[in-house]
Design an enzyme around this catalytic site. Structure first.
Site, PDB file in Angstrom:
ATOM      1  N   TYR A  49       0.817  -1.217   0.000  1.00  0.00           N
ATOM      2  CA  TYR A  49       0.000   0.000   0.000  1.00  0.00           C
ATOM      3  C   TYR A  49       0.851   1.268   0.000  1.00  0.00           C
ATOM      4  O   TYR A  49       0.340   2.350  -0.227  1.00  0.00           O
ATOM      5  CB  TYR A  49      -0.971   0.009   1.189  1.00  0.00           C
ATOM      6  CG  TYR A  49      -2.386  -0.266   0.761  1.00  0.00           C
ATOM      7  CD1 TYR A  49      -2.656  -1.326  -0.089  1.00  0.00           C
ATOM      8  CD2 TYR A  49      -3.447   0.525   1.178  1.00  0.00           C
ATOM      9  CE1 TYR A  49      -3.941  -1.603  -0.493  1.00  0.00           C
ATOM     10  CE2 TYR A  49      -4.739   0.251   0.774  1.00  0.00           C
ATOM     11  CZ  TYR A  49      -4.980  -0.807  -0.063  1.00  0.00           C
ATOM     12  OH  TYR A  49      -6.250  -1.079  -0.473  1.00  0.00           O
ATOM     13  N   LYS A  55       3.839 -14.235   5.708  1.00  0.00           N
ATOM     14  CA  LYS A  55       4.473 -15.092   4.699  1.00  0.00           C
ATOM     15  C   LYS A  55       5.980 -15.067   4.984  1.00  0.00           C
ATOM     16  O   LYS A  55       6.816 -14.933   4.081  1.00  0.00           O
ATOM     17  CB  LYS A  55       4.109 -14.525   3.315  1.00  0.00           C
ATOM     18  CG  LYS A  55       4.381 -15.407   2.157  1.00  0.00           C
ATOM     19  CD  LYS A  55       3.493 -16.619   2.048  1.00  0.00           C
ATOM     20  CE  LYS A  55       4.015 -17.533   0.940  1.00  0.00           C
ATOM     21  NZ  LYS A  55       3.628 -18.923   1.069  1.00  0.00           N
ATOM     22  N   ASP A  80      -0.792 -18.713   3.335  1.00  0.00           N
ATOM     23  CA  ASP A  80      -1.522 -19.663   2.471  1.00  0.00           C
ATOM     24  C   ASP A  80      -2.243 -20.719   3.316  1.00  0.00           C
ATOM     25  O   ASP A  80      -3.369 -21.113   3.003  1.00  0.00           O
ATOM     26  CB  ASP A  80      -0.592 -20.313   1.434  1.00  0.00           C
ATOM     27  CG  ASP A  80       0.794 -20.612   1.969  1.00  0.00           C
ATOM     28  OD1 ASP A  80       1.492 -19.644   2.298  1.00  0.00           O
ATOM     29  OD2 ASP A  80       1.149 -21.788   2.087  1.00  0.00           O
ATOM     30  N   ASP A 137      -5.609  -8.006   2.655  1.00  0.00           N
ATOM     31  CA  ASP A 137      -6.482  -7.613   1.552  1.00  0.00           C
ATOM     32  C   ASP A 137      -7.192  -8.855   1.004  1.00  0.00           C
ATOM     33  O   ASP A 137      -8.426  -8.908   0.896  1.00  0.00           O
ATOM     34  CB  ASP A 137      -5.613  -6.974   0.458  1.00  0.00           C
ATOM     35  CG  ASP A 137      -6.435  -6.252  -0.579  1.00  0.00           C
ATOM     36  OD1 ASP A 137      -7.621  -6.006  -0.335  1.00  0.00           O
ATOM     37  OD2 ASP A 137      -5.885  -5.947  -1.651  1.00  0.00           O
TER      38      ASP A 137
END
Ligand code: NAP
Length: 410
Positions: free
Chosen positions: A152, A219, A273, A297
């Site tokens: 962002y 992640k 994930d 998001d």
């Protein structure tokens, strides 16, 4: 100037909310005016009913988007940003992002200008709403998504541009990178301060709501120094500032035989994930999630889909002592002015706003009435087309049905 008083921030960061707070609103573009009208009617009726006329909201219209462009020739007037800063709490409909003109998105510009660093998205199921899941009611979470950093920040260069080539040259010559000269380049900044303030807000919420766990979604297995650091910083914050009220998942097994100590929130982390699978397979094991920007998001929209889609998903952008609540969908221009669409996303964002200012009873009253209206199968087109035997209502009629279903107290 509307009658009423300003919401103020006390020395300890809490809000002082008068009986007649002035709350700025941005109607929004496209379907914005329709959903705002229905939302305002429901909120005003619920406030009046709940407080028996002793409290009310003085709404103050402020401009952004197409209306602002038309009236003052800029899509985001400085006056609008100033008003929100001054009055502390605002609500907005969706805004068209102007094409060209140097503004990526009005929403992003607002979040940056006001340092609304957390995008907060509660996801809960309303009985009867069509959902692709067998047990959508098992999902009841709040997602705290970082709002100011990560992708962002919008720092990127077009492939083969002068600046991209210059940066690639520097990276290859000085930092041992082996980048192709024709690569597009983006920068993913993430800081300790921004990660920790987000975790602090999520933990305060978790403590207030007596949540069982806070899950850090990252992640970090691949992006060790950004997402991995996010995980580390979040754990550090929990330990340093909430050590007596939290226990890590590791400690839970090492020191407590897997049994959660009374009054302690479990802090754990999941790879992004895997988190998508967890929300589908074991949704009832999660309650508060904390995530960097991009993971959040994707995750927020995916979770919203599990309980019936974006049409009813609320959201708030929150900083320290300042907040803007907003519908999570866009302006749906093809339905503009048709009094057709579902106002629930904006209305439930209004409920978040009411909870934020300490008027949770009013929010409960509205939510109870939305549940009853949907149970009666009185819904707008988006739900009606998936609910056999439902009665099709216009946007304004749906609002009126919610008002007429309000009992005197939640
Ligand atoms: P959109 O406005 O969200 O609309 C996409 C579809 O979602 C609609 O055609 C409709 O589907 C459904 N939908 C959206 N709101 C609904 C509601 N209240 N009730 C029922 N169904 C609803 O997305 P878009 O067409 O991609 O974006 C249009 C504009 O909105 C763009 O300018 C974009 O930049 C802007 N936008 C603004 C925000 C924001 O201000 N926060 C967010 C996203 C997009 P069906 O036609 O299938 O029924």
């Amino acid at each position: 100037m509307p009658e009423g008083q300003k919401i103020r921030v006390n020395g300890d960061g809490s809000l002082h909310v008068p009986d007649n707070p002035i709350i700025p609103y941005i109607e929004g573009d496209g379907i914005g005016p329709d959903i705002w009208k229905a939302t305002q009617n429901v909120i005003d009726s619920a406030v009046s009913k709940f407080f028996k006329g002793s409290k009310s909201i003085s709404w103050k219209q402020i401009l952004a988007g197409e209306k602002a462009q038309k009236e003052v020739e800029t899509p985001l007037p400085e006056e609008t940003v100033k008003s929100i800063r001054e009055y502390r709490v605002a609500i907005k409909g969706p805004l068209t992002t102007p094409v060209g003109g140097g503004i990526r998105s009005l929403n992003v510009a607002l979040r940056h200008a006001l340092d609304l660093y957390a995008c907060v998205r509660p996801v809960e199921y309303f009985d009867g709403v069509p959902s692709p899941m067998k047990h959508p009611e098992k999902l009841n979470i709040v997602i705290f998504r970082e709002n100011s950093e990560d992708v962002y920040a919008g720092i990127e260069w077009q492939a083969k541009s002068h600046d991209a080539i210059k940066l690639i040259g520097f990276l290859n010559d000085n930092l041992d990178c082996k980048l192709s000269e024709d690569a597009a380049i983006g920068i993913k900044p993430m800081t300790e301060a921004a990660s920790k303030r987000l975790m602090r807000m999520a933990l305060k919420h978790a403590i207030e709501k007596k949540a069982k766990s806070v899950t850090i979604v990252h992640k970090g297995n691949i992006m060790k120094f950004t997402e991995g650091a996010f995980k580390t910083w979040c754990y550090e914050l929990a330990c340093d500032e909430f050590g007596t009220k939290t226990v890590t998942e590791d400690d839970l097994w090492k020191n407590y035989g897997g049994k959660q100590p009374q009054g302690c929130i479990v802090i754990r982390d999941r790879i992004a994930d895997a988190m998508f699978q967890q929300l589908l397979l074991r949704p009832d094991e999660y309650d508060v999630l904390v995530t960097p920007n991009l993971n959040g998001d994707y995750l927020s929209d995916a979770a919203a889909a599990q309980v019936g889609g974006l049409g009813i998903a609320p959201g708030g952008n929150i900083g320290d002592g300042i907040a803007v609540f907003e519908a999570t969908h866009g302006t749906a221009p093809k339905y503009a002015g048709l009094d057709k669409v579902n106002p629930s996303s904006l209305l439930l964002s209004g409920c978040m706003m009411l909870e934020y200012i300490g008027w949770g009873g009013v929010s409960d009253l509205i939510k109870k009435s939305i549940r009853e209206t949907i149970r009666q199968k009185k819904v707008t087109y988006d739900l009606e087309r998936m609910m056999p035997g439902a009665t099709l209502l216009k946007c304004s009629e749906f609002g009126k049905a919610i008002v007429s279903n309000m009992s005197s107290r939640a």
